[in-house]
Design an enzyme around this catalytic site. Structure first.
Site, PDB file in Angstrom:
ATOM      1  N   HIS A   1      18.211  12.178   7.116  1.00 26.24           N
ATOM      2  CA  HIS A   1      17.223  12.301   6.046  1.00 26.24           C
ATOM      3  C   HIS A   1      16.720  13.727   5.974  1.00 26.24           C
ATOM      4  O   HIS A   1      16.444  14.347   6.986  1.00 26.24           O
ATOM      5  CB  HIS A   1      16.046  11.356   6.292  1.00 26.24           C
ATOM      6  CG  HIS A   1      15.004  11.452   5.221  1.00 26.24           C
ATOM      7  ND1 HIS A   1      15.101  10.764   4.035  1.00 26.24           N
ATOM      8  CD2 HIS A   1      13.865  12.171   5.145  1.00 26.24           C
ATOM      9  CE1 HIS A   1      14.066  11.053   3.274  1.00 26.24           C
ATOM     10  NE2 HIS A   1      13.293  11.904   3.922  1.00 26.24           N
TER      11      HIS A   1
ATOM     12  N   ASP B   1       5.017   1.592   1.022  1.00 23.34           N
ATOM     13  CA  ASP B   1       5.118   3.049   0.942  1.00 23.34           C
ATOM     14  C   ASP B   1       5.150   3.513  -0.506  1.00 23.34           C
ATOM     15  O   ASP B   1       4.533   4.511  -0.855  1.00 23.34           O
ATOM     16  CB  ASP B   1       6.359   3.552   1.685  1.00 23.34           C
ATOM     17  CG  ASP B   1       6.575   5.039   1.428  1.00 23.34           C
ATOM     18  OD1 ASP B   1       5.718   5.833   1.841  1.00 23.34           O
ATOM     19  OD2 ASP B   1       7.563   5.388   0.765  1.00 23.34           O
TER      20      ASP B   1
ATOM     21  N   ARG C   1      -1.383   8.414  -3.027  1.00 25.87           N
ATOM     22  CA  ARG C   1      -1.616   9.711  -2.360  1.00 25.87           C
ATOM     23  C   ARG C   1      -1.388  10.855  -3.325  1.00 25.87           C
ATOM     24  O   ARG C   1      -2.084  11.867  -3.296  1.00 25.87           O
ATOM     25  CB  ARG C   1      -0.688   9.845  -1.149  1.00 25.87           C
ATOM     26  CG  ARG C   1      -1.098   8.953   0.014  1.00 25.87           C
ATOM     27  CD  ARG C   1       0.037   8.826   1.027  1.00 25.87           C
ATOM     28  NE  ARG C   1       0.521  10.114   1.487  1.00 25.87           N
ATOM     29  CZ  ARG C   1       1.780  10.387   1.825  1.00 25.87           C
ATOM     30  NH1 ARG C   1       2.695   9.426   1.785  1.00 25.87           N
ATOM     31  NH2 ARG C   1       2.128  11.576   2.222  1.00 25.87           N
TER      32      ARG C   1
ATOM     33  N   SER D   1       5.636   7.610   6.089  1.00 27.69           N
ATOM     34  CA  SER D   1       6.294   7.323   4.813  1.00 27.69           C
ATOM     35  C   SER D   1       7.814   7.488   4.944  1.00 27.69           C
ATOM     36  O   SER D   1       8.596   6.595   4.594  1.00 27.69           O
ATOM     37  CB  SER D   1       5.725   8.277   3.754  1.00 27.69           C
ATOM     38  OG  SER D   1       6.491   8.275   2.582  1.00 27.69           O
TER      39      SER D   1
ATOM     40  N   LYS E   1      10.944   4.127   5.512  1.00 25.60           N
ATOM     41  CA  LYS E   1      12.132   3.897   4.682  1.00 25.60           C
ATOM     42  C   LYS E   1      13.412   3.929   5.510  1.00 25.60           C
ATOM     43  O   LYS E   1      14.345   3.159   5.266  1.00 25.60           O
ATOM     44  CB  LYS E   1      12.174   4.926   3.546  1.00 25.60           C
ATOM     45  CG  LYS E   1      11.105   4.622   2.486  1.00 25.60           C
ATOM     46  CD  LYS E   1      10.967   5.719   1.454  1.00 25.60           C
ATOM     47  CE  LYS E   1      10.142   6.859   1.971  1.00 25.60           C
ATOM     48  NZ  LYS E   1       9.497   7.687   0.937  1.00 25.60           N
TER      49      LYS E   1
END
Ligand code: URA
Ligand code: CA
Length: 442
Positions: A82, A161, A168, A183, A187
């Site tokens: 990621h 999320d 946010r 967050s 995922k």
């Protein structure tokens, strides 16, 4: 339990228990907690922070708030990668076939991108015939047979999320390290990975602008992964200029092909080797990153990496001859060269505004269902440190709509800075964070 008491506890610097965190996440997901209470809570977290244990509990609760992906039918250790964002990040397109070519299973479900360009899924759709909608059975079968599959996201992954991130975004609470870390990791967890390699971007074009903050974020994410039983490694890498040269969908597919063939941009190649090496070690296909990196380099030189890309394209219904004939990819109607107006050395390339230029040309989505133009984008011709003379190309624009040109050109002028004196090339990799600790090169 009352939300009022939990907000007050966090406001006063207290540590929330696991059941308290679950109460908040479940209540917010099912709608029983209103946005105004959640807003007050996130602001309290912004100022007070969270302990590593609270952050791990928040991550787990968000990961469990919706559908989770079960990859247990796939053999081997599934390592996910990621990136915390950036501009023109072509790494997934390179890494997936590269590591798969030495037996690291890649089973990736991706969403569509909201941003400067599409996501990996959009980029792959520029390959003629390529399907990003595999059935679960086909997905599992492809990974088990050829080591690699990529499909669009089905189901509702980490809805807590999604809702919280949107809140946010409008309450000035995005840039809180425990909130970003939970967050991202929620995922990854929901996506079923056994182990995770994170590419934490640092610099002007990234969430974290300073090196110190970037290492703190990297450490927070590694701690969450470790706490939740997923081995996690983070690499902190540069985003003071776009990675590679291409920013655009088909343009990045072409760049990924070039890189797998051994003639891609140096920075993109080096970062892919670094991230790929950690993925390989986590998948237990090599004992240490240096050995892994050499093997990955060999896969590029021998043609095995690009052969894996062809196999992957064919297995998902695409025309693999695109690899040898990239002109089969969508092509823009015209190209315009953006030239330097002075002599000197490139001292700055604003990744963020280069990304915005690509988006203005039509490469990215501003809204969830806007259409994207796969052919358009920008290919940089110079990077920080390069010498330029007046009239030298700085970038080539690929465009289909002339009306967009003036806005893009004026933004491009602001995106480059040229210094009269030589400028050093910035570092690419600043350090690596593992559960053993932080290794900083800068
Ligand atoms: N990316 C995410 O997915 N979440 C954040 O909070 C920030 C960046
Ligand atoms: Ca790129």
């Amino acid at each position: 339990m009352r939300m009022y008491d939990l907000i007050r506890k966090k406001r006063d610097g207290g540590e929330l228990s696991k059941p308290e965190i679950e109460f908040i996440v479940n209540g917010y997901t099912n709608g029983s907690l209103p946005d105004y209470q959640m807003s007050a809570f996130t602001m309290a977290v912004f100022f007070r922070g969270m302990t590593a244990r609270e952050t791990a509990d928040l991550t787990r609760a968000m990961a469990n708030s919706g559908d989770t992906v079960d990859l247990s039918a796939i053999k081997g250790i599934k390592v996910d990668k990621h990136s915390t964002g950036g501009v023109g990040d072509t790494t997934t397109l390179v890494l997936a076939p590269l590591v798969a070519s030495i037996g690291v299973p890649v089973a990736k479900m991706s969403g569509h991108g909201l941003g400067h360009t599409g996501g990996t899924i959009d980029k792959l759709q520029s390959i003629p015939g390529f399907s990003v909608e595999l059935s679960e059975r086909q997905f599992v079968q492809n990974v088990n047979q050829i080591g690699l599959a990529l499909t669009g996201q089905t189901g509702d992954v980490a809805p807590a999320d999604k809702k919280l991130y949107a809140l946010r975004d409008v309450t000035a609470t995005v840039d809180s390290i425990p909130l970003i870390a939970s967050s991202v990791m929620s995922k990854k967890l929901a996506a079923g990975a056994d182990a995770i390699v994170l590419d934490v971007k640092t610099g002007e074009g990234a969430f974290m602008k300073t090196l110190d903050e970037s290492f703190v974020l990297a450490k927070a994410m590694v701690e969450i992964g470790t706490e939740l039983g997923r081995q996690t490694i983070a690499v902190v890498s540069d985003m003071n200029q776009p990675l590679g040269l291409a920013v655009g969908n088909a343009l990045e597919v072409k760049e990924a092909i070039d890189t797998l063939q051994g003639h891609g941009p140096a920075d993109l190649t080096e970062l892919c080797l670094e991230l790929g090496a950690h993925m390989t070690v986590l998948a237990r296909k090599a004992s240490d990153p240096e050995t892994a990196k050499q093997r990955l380099r060999d896969q590029i030189c021998s043609g095995a990496a690009v052969a894996k890309l062809k196999q992957f394209i064919a297995a998902q219904g695409g025309d693999a001859s695109v690899v040898d004939r990239p002109e089969m990819l969508p092509q823009a109607a015209k190209t315009v060269v953006f030239k330097s107006e002075t002599d000197g050395f490139i001292s700055y390339i604003n990744a963020e505004t280069i990304g915005t230029c690509a988006m203005l040309l039509g490469a990215g989505r501003e809204q969830k269902d806007s259409a994207i133009d796969l052919a358009v984008g920008i290919v940089l011709q110079k990077k920080i440190g390069d010498q330029v003379a007046t009239g030298d190309p700085l970038a080539v624009l690929h465009l289909n709509d002339d009306a967009r040109l003036p806005g893009v050109i004026s933004l491009l002028r602001e995106s480059f800075e040229i210094s009269p004196v030589p400028v050093p090339k910035p570092p690419l990799i600043y350090g690596v964070v593992t559960r053993e600790g932080i290794e900083r090169f800068y």
